[in-house]
Enzyme design. Structure first.
Site, PDB file in Angstrom:
ATOM      1  N   SER A  16       0.817  -1.213   0.000  1.00 33.17           N
ATOM      2  CA  SER A  16       0.000   0.000   0.000  1.00 33.17           C
ATOM      3  C   SER A  16       0.851   1.264   0.000  1.00 33.17           C
ATOM      4  O   SER A  16       0.516   2.263   0.636  1.00 33.17           O
ATOM      5  CB  SER A  16      -0.913  -0.004   1.230  1.00 33.17           C
ATOM      6  N   LYS A  38       1.354  -4.866   5.408  1.00 37.86           N
ATOM      7  CA  LYS A  38       1.856  -5.669   6.533  1.00 37.86           C
ATOM      8  C   LYS A  38       1.572  -5.017   7.871  1.00 37.86           C
ATOM      9  O   LYS A  38       1.365  -5.668   8.870  1.00 37.86           O
ATOM     10  CB  LYS A  38       3.383  -5.804   6.390  1.00 37.86           C
ATOM     11  N   THR A  46       7.461   4.820   1.002  1.00 33.32           N
ATOM     12  CA  THR A  46       6.848   6.016   0.401  1.00 33.32           C
ATOM     13  C   THR A  46       6.655   7.124   1.438  1.00 33.32           C
ATOM     14  O   THR A  46       6.998   8.287   1.190  1.00 33.32           O
ATOM     15  CB  THR A  46       5.482   5.656  -0.229  1.00 33.32           C
ATOM     16  N   PHE A  47       6.132   6.749   2.597  1.00 32.69           N
ATOM     17  CA  PHE A  47       5.806   7.744   3.621  1.00 32.69           C
ATOM     18  C   PHE A  47       7.043   8.565   4.019  1.00 32.69           C
ATOM     19  O   PHE A  47       6.928   9.721   4.398  1.00 32.69           O
ATOM     20  CB  PHE A  47       5.233   7.039   4.857  1.00 32.69           C
ATOM     21  N   GLN A  50      11.645  12.041   1.155  1.00 32.34           N
ATOM     22  CA  GLN A  50      11.747  13.455   1.516  1.00 32.34           C
ATOM     23  C   GLN A  50      11.844  14.343   0.282  1.00 32.34           C
ATOM     24  O   GLN A  50      11.086  15.269   0.089  1.00 32.34           O
ATOM     25  CB  GLN A  50      12.982  13.676   2.396  1.00 32.34           C
ATOM     26  N   GLY A  51      12.849  14.023  -0.574  1.00 24.97           N
ATOM     27  CA  GLY A  51      13.253  14.932  -1.648  1.00 24.97           C
ATOM     28  C   GLY A  51      12.146  15.273  -2.611  1.00 24.97           C
ATOM     29  O   GLY A  51      11.769  16.443  -2.769  1.00 24.97           O
ATOM     30  N   GLU A 121      18.626  17.769  -7.650  1.00 28.72           N
ATOM     31  CA  GLU A 121      19.320  16.763  -6.837  1.00 28.72           C
ATOM     32  C   GLU A 121      20.444  16.155  -7.650  1.00 28.72           C
ATOM     33  O   GLU A 121      20.541  16.373  -8.868  1.00 28.72           O
ATOM     34  CB  GLU A 121      18.336  15.679  -6.392  1.00 28.72           C
ATOM     35  N   HIS A 244      22.479   5.285   0.772  1.00 27.35           N
ATOM     36  CA  HIS A 244      22.313   6.738   0.808  1.00 27.35           C
ATOM     37  C   HIS A 244      23.485   7.319   1.576  1.00 27.35           C
ATOM     38  O   HIS A 244      23.818   6.840   2.664  1.00 27.35           O
ATOM     39  CB  HIS A 244      20.995   7.129   1.479  1.00 27.35           C
ATOM     40  N   ARG A 290      25.046   9.372  -6.062  1.00 26.36           N
ATOM     41  CA  ARG A 290      25.086   8.850  -4.689  1.00 26.36           C
ATOM     42  C   ARG A 290      26.170   7.814  -4.445  1.00 26.36           C
ATOM     43  O   ARG A 290      26.760   7.774  -3.375  1.00 26.36           O
ATOM     44  CB  ARG A 290      23.760   8.189  -4.363  1.00 26.36           C
ATOM     45  N   HIS A 351      19.678   1.972   1.226  1.00 23.35           N
ATOM     46  CA  HIS A 351      18.573   2.890   0.960  1.00 23.35           C
ATOM     47  C   HIS A 351      17.606   2.389  -0.101  1.00 23.35           C
ATOM     48  O   HIS A 351      16.397   2.550   0.033  1.00 23.35           O
ATOM     49  CB  HIS A 351      19.188   4.217   0.496  1.00 23.35           C
ATOM     50  N   ARG A 386      20.530   4.191  -9.165  1.00 22.79           N
ATOM     51  CA  ARG A 386      19.291   4.952  -9.288  1.00 22.79           C
ATOM     52  C   ARG A 386      19.559   6.448  -9.151  1.00 22.79           C
ATOM     53  O   ARG A 386      20.272   6.877  -8.235  1.00 22.79           O
ATOM     54  CB  ARG A 386      18.339   4.548  -8.165  1.00 22.79           C
TER      55      ARG A 386
HETATM   56  C1  LIG Z   1      13.951   7.694   3.768  1.00 19.63           C
HETATM   57  C2  LIG Z   1      13.643   7.534   2.309  1.00 19.63           C
HETATM   58  C3  LIG Z   1      13.632   8.647   1.483  1.00 19.63           C
HETATM   59  C4  LIG Z   1      13.348   8.503   0.116  1.00 19.63           C
HETATM   60  N1  LIG Z   1      13.260   9.631  -0.664  1.00 19.63           N
HETATM   61  C5  LIG Z   1      12.856   9.493  -1.962  1.00 19.63           C
HETATM   62  C6  LIG Z   1      12.618  10.637  -2.758  1.00 19.63           C
HETATM   63  O1  LIG Z   1      12.731  11.772  -2.313  1.00 19.63           O
HETATM   64  N2  LIG Z   1      12.223  10.451  -4.048  1.00 19.63           N
HETATM   65  C7  LIG Z   1      12.050   9.206  -4.593  1.00 19.63           C
HETATM   66  O2  LIG Z   1      11.689   9.092  -5.778  1.00 19.63           O
HETATM   67  N3  LIG Z   1      12.261   8.114  -3.836  1.00 19.63           N
HETATM   68  C8  LIG Z   1      12.642   8.217  -2.547  1.00 19.63           C
HETATM   69  N4  LIG Z   1      12.834   7.100  -1.788  1.00 19.63           N
HETATM   70  C9  LIG Z   1      12.529   5.789  -2.378  1.00 19.63           C
HETATM   71  C10 LIG Z   1      11.012   5.645  -2.494  1.00 19.63           C
HETATM   72  O3  LIG Z   1      10.415   6.179  -1.339  1.00 19.63           O
HETATM   73  C11 LIG Z   1      10.613   4.182  -2.626  1.00 19.63           C
HETATM   74  O4  LIG Z   1      11.335   3.557  -3.653  1.00 19.63           O
HETATM   75  C12 LIG Z   1       9.131   4.087  -2.971  1.00 19.63           C
HETATM   76  O5  LIG Z   1       8.361   4.818  -2.051  1.00 19.63           O
HETATM   77  C13 LIG Z   1       8.690   2.631  -2.960  1.00 19.63           C
HETATM   78  O6  LIG Z   1       7.299   2.591  -3.055  1.00 19.63           O
HETATM   79  P1  LIG Z   1       6.575   1.197  -3.128  1.00 19.63           P
HETATM   80  O7  LIG Z   1       5.121   1.492  -3.261  1.00 19.63           O
HETATM   81  O8  LIG Z   1       7.226   0.349  -4.140  1.00 19.63           O
HETATM   82  O9  LIG Z   1       6.884   0.506  -1.705  1.00 19.63           O
HETATM   83  P2  LIG Z   1       6.633   1.018  -0.210  1.00 19.63           P
HETATM   84  O10 LIG Z   1       6.208   2.423  -0.130  1.00 19.63           O
HETATM   85  O11 LIG Z   1       7.825   0.609   0.578  1.00 19.63           O
HETATM   86  O12 LIG Z   1       5.389   0.141   0.244  1.00 19.63           O
HETATM   87  C14 LIG Z   1       5.507  -1.252   0.369  1.00 19.63           C
HETATM   88  C15 LIG Z   1       4.174  -1.796   0.857  1.00 19.63           C
HETATM   89  O13 LIG Z   1       4.189  -3.211   0.770  1.00 19.63           O
HETATM   90  C16 LIG Z   1       3.666  -3.765   1.954  1.00 19.63           C
HETATM   91  N5  LIG Z   1       4.218  -5.105   2.090  1.00 19.63           N
HETATM   92  C17 LIG Z   1       5.514  -5.506   2.024  1.00 19.63           C
HETATM   93  N6  LIG Z   1       5.607  -6.840   2.162  1.00 19.63           N
HETATM   94  C18 LIG Z   1       4.338  -7.296   2.327  1.00 19.63           C
HETATM   95  C19 LIG Z   1       3.764  -8.572   2.536  1.00 19.63           C
HETATM   96  N7  LIG Z   1       4.505  -9.692   2.607  1.00 19.63           N
HETATM   97  N8  LIG Z   1       2.419  -8.664   2.678  1.00 19.63           N
HETATM   98  C20 LIG Z   1       1.629  -7.566   2.633  1.00 19.63           C
HETATM   99  N9  LIG Z   1       2.127  -6.322   2.429  1.00 19.63           N
HETATM  100  C21 LIG Z   1       3.464  -6.197   2.276  1.00 19.63           C
HETATM  101  C22 LIG Z   1       4.053  -2.797   3.047  1.00 19.63           C
HETATM  102  O14 LIG Z   1       3.246  -2.975   4.175  1.00 19.63           O
HETATM  103  C23 LIG Z   1       3.844  -1.471   2.311  1.00 19.63           C
HETATM  104  O15 LIG Z   1       2.458  -1.147   2.367  1.00 19.63           O
HETATM  105  C24 LIG Z   1      13.119   7.221  -0.427  1.00 19.63           C
HETATM  106  C25 LIG Z   1      13.158   6.100   0.399  1.00 19.63           C
HETATM  107  C26 LIG Z   1      13.404   6.257   1.759  1.00 19.63           C
HETATM  108  C27 LIG Z   1      13.410   5.038   2.631  1.00 19.63           C
END
Ligand SMILES: Cc1cc2nc3c(=O)[nH]c(=O)nc-3n(C[C@H](O)[C@H](O)[C@H](O)COP(=O)(O)OP(=O)(O)OC[C@H]3O[C@@H](n4cnc5c(N)ncnc54)[C@H](O)[C@@H]3O)c2cc1C
Length: 533
Positions: A16, A38, A46-47, A50-51, A121, A244, A290, A351, A386
């Site tokens: 999500s 989870k 995602t939450f 920052q950037g 960036e 990072h 990076r 990261h 990346r």
């Molecule tokens: C601190 C930080 C700063 C960042 N800053 C940037 C930025 O500025 N710009 C940028 O482009 N990217 C940034 N990134 C990277 C970016 O945030 C992530 O690559 C992106 O948000 C990933 O999104 P996603 O939806 O793939 O996964 P996520 O947002 O990680 O969501 C994963 C979801 O999967 C669920 N899940 C996982 N395993 C299971 C399971 N077995 N069963 C059920 N649910 C499961 C979790 O509960 C969660 O809901 C940053 C990352 C971090 C950690």
């Protein structure tokens, strides 16, 4: 246990974050969608982003330039067609986010008009990052959560871990291999449920938690990569783990990131004695990609025997710093550090997972009925490294393209009638939870020490031997004891660790994020590392 028929949906989205919720919203006007998370719905990488998110909004910028910058950062291993696909769909997909209600920062031009404030960036040759102050991910995630939670066709199931995918082969169905559902550990009810679906989407995020130090939240345990591999999908480029460069070094704050945008706005990296070092490593200084910055910090820390280096933006006016980086400023103040007045201690930390489950431009994996989008996937966008702010973009572009394909395929797919229920009649409650805790720490520590920023073949082989031992122990434990969140994550992490080391051992060169002292040079015709189950 309720009968299987209680749990079915058109599309099961596991995850999500930006990827999973964007896809759910794209689909939900036309079919029934179930979204699993989870933990709490908003907890994921995602939450914490920052950037911001990269897209060409400035008329002096161009899609070609975004493509070129991404290819350069990817160090010769990006798939140019994927890069072009994403960069050219970026603006529309970011506009879709804006239409959902995401508020990006704006500014007033000298002519008095309002436009999006674009920041810059590392690796980007233009200002092209849309952002919400220094908490872009929070704004994106909160908006999507709010929309998805109120949509009548989206069923949200929090605190539910997908354990494994169910394939047609597993249940003895004839015809082409396809994914027909998933086993799901309901953490609240402490039982495994069976979910039938016409289509399953992995949107589970990355695997940075395989390392001891990480900027990622606890959920980033590579579950989707491990589940897809066990089900029979190829994975690629898992040797490319992005560290990072600037994670806060402080005993009371684990995993707090100091965004790259700080360096974009003029912050300098300094040794403990206050001298700059980046110009000694790269002419782009603090704005080098990076991997170069992380290795330079690692090098200086090891050379000087220092616990950390420092990030300093105290030369900029305090108002400017507080206005652009309010979240970081406030957080640091609670730890007794003033970003406007002093250098901040930093270390590199794991990261981002550049590799993942292999997919095409619609997010389709090797298995019918299974898609992978977001950080769990390998699209070819990131290559060997990346570029900042391209990953949220990848999430929203593939959420869009996967939704188009899923909606096209759905009418032809029949839901399977019944799936076998999970059998836990022969397992016990564990009286040895310490085994999980111990193996968990051991794995993450040796991955940090042996498979980190600088690698050698000997260290990788050493890591592989330990992984094999842990796999045996964890497998036995999994077969004999009732499951728990920690056990599920450990089982997946050790699987992903094996895949990372296998990829790293097979790359006999140093490129992008993979740096090995045994092969410091580069091959003439590099190829992605593809593992076949
Ligand atoms: C601190 C930080 C700063 C960042 N800053 C940037 C930025 O500025 N710009 C940028 O482009 N990217 C940034 N990134 C990277 C970016 O945030 C992530 O690559 C992106 O948000 C990933 O999104 P996603 O939806 O793939 O996964 P996520 O947002 O990680 O969501 C994963 C979801 O999967 C669920 N899940 C996982 N395993 C299971 C399971 N077995 N069963 C059920 N649910 C499961 C979790 O509960 C969660 O809901 C940053 C990352 C971090 C950690």
């Amino acid at each position: 246990m309720q009968p299987n028929s209680e749990y079915f949906t058109d599309v099961l989205i596991i995850g999500s974050g930006a990827a999973g919720l964007s896809l759910a919203l794209r689909l939900a006007d036309q079919c029934k969608v179930t979204v699993l998370s989870k933990g709490p719905l908003n907890e994921g990488a995602t939450f914490y982003a920052q950037g911001g998110i990269a897209a060409v909004f400035d008329e002096t910028d161009s899609i070609e330039s975004h493509v070129q910058d991404t290819l350069i950062a990817g160090a010769g291993l990006c798939d140019p067609s994927a890069v072009e696909f994403i960069a050219s769909n970026a603006k529309d997909c970011v506009q879709w986010l804006i239409d959902q209600g995401v508020l990006f920062d704006t500014e007033i031009t000298p002519g008095g008009e309002s436009r999006y404030h674009l920041t810059r960036e590392g690796g980007h040759s233009h200002r092209r990052i849309l952002h919400s102050a220094d908490a872009t991910g929070k704004e994106v995630e909160t908006t999507l959560v709010q929309k998805a939670s109120t949509h009548p066709n989206i069923c949200i199931r929090e605190r539910c871990n997908a354990v494994d995918l169910i394939t047609s082969r597993k249940i003895g169905l004839a015809g082409p291999l396809r994914v027909v559902g998933a086993y799901v550990w309901n953490r609240r009810l402490e039982r495994v449920e069976t979910l039938r679906a016409k289509t399953v989407v992995l949107a589970t995020g990355g695997a940075a938690k395989v390392y001891q130090y990480t900027t990622n939240p606890d959920i980033s345990s590579g579950d989707g990569i491990a589940m897809a591999w066990r089900a029979g999908c190829r994975v690629a480029n898992l040797e490319f783990n992005q560290f990072h460069p600037t994670c806060l070094y402080h005993p009371q704050a684990r995993n707090f990131l100091l965004t790259e945008a700080l360096r974009g706005e003029g912050a300098l990296l300094k040794r403990p004695d206050g001298t700059r070092f980046m110009p000694d490593f790269d002419q782009r200084g603090e704005l080098a990609p990076r991997d170069i910055v992380a290795r330079a910090i690692d090098h200086e820390m090891k050379r000087l025997g220092a616990d950390c280096m420092y990030l300093d933006i105290s030369d900029k006016p305090a108002d400017f710093v507080m206005q652009h980086f309010p979240t970081i400023y406030e957080k640091l103040l609670t730890l007794g550090l003033d970003l406007t007045k002093e250098p901040i201690p930093i270390v590199p930390a794991a990261h981002y997972t550049c590799g993942g489950v292999m997919v095409d431009h619609c997010g389709r994996t090797d298995l019918n009925g299974l898609y992978a989008i977001g950080e769990v996937s390998y699209t070819g966008l990131h290559g060997a490294n990346r570029m900042a702010s391209n990953s949220l973009l990848e999430c929203v572009v593939y959420a869009w393209s996967a939704s188009q394909d899923i909606l096209k395929q759905l009418p032809q797919i029949e839901l399977v009638r019944q799936l076998p229920e999970w059998d836990d009649s022969r397992v016990d409650n564990s009286d040895e939870r310490v085994v999980i805790q111990h193996n968990w720490h051991e794995l993450r520590l040796f991955m940090w020490d042996y498979v980190g920023i600088v690698r050698t073949t000997k260290r990788l082989e050493r890591a592989m031997r330990r992984i094999q031992m842990l796999q045996q122990e964890i497998h036995e434990y999994y077969a004999n004891f009732r499951i728990s969140n920690n056990l599920l994550e450990l089982r997946n992490l050790v699987q992903v660790a094996e895949l990372i080391v296998r990829c790293a051992l097979s790359r006999e060169e140093s490129r992008g994020l993979h740096y090995t002292l045994d092969y410091p040079g580069q091959l003439e015709n590099p190829k992605p590392t593809i593992l076949q189950p």
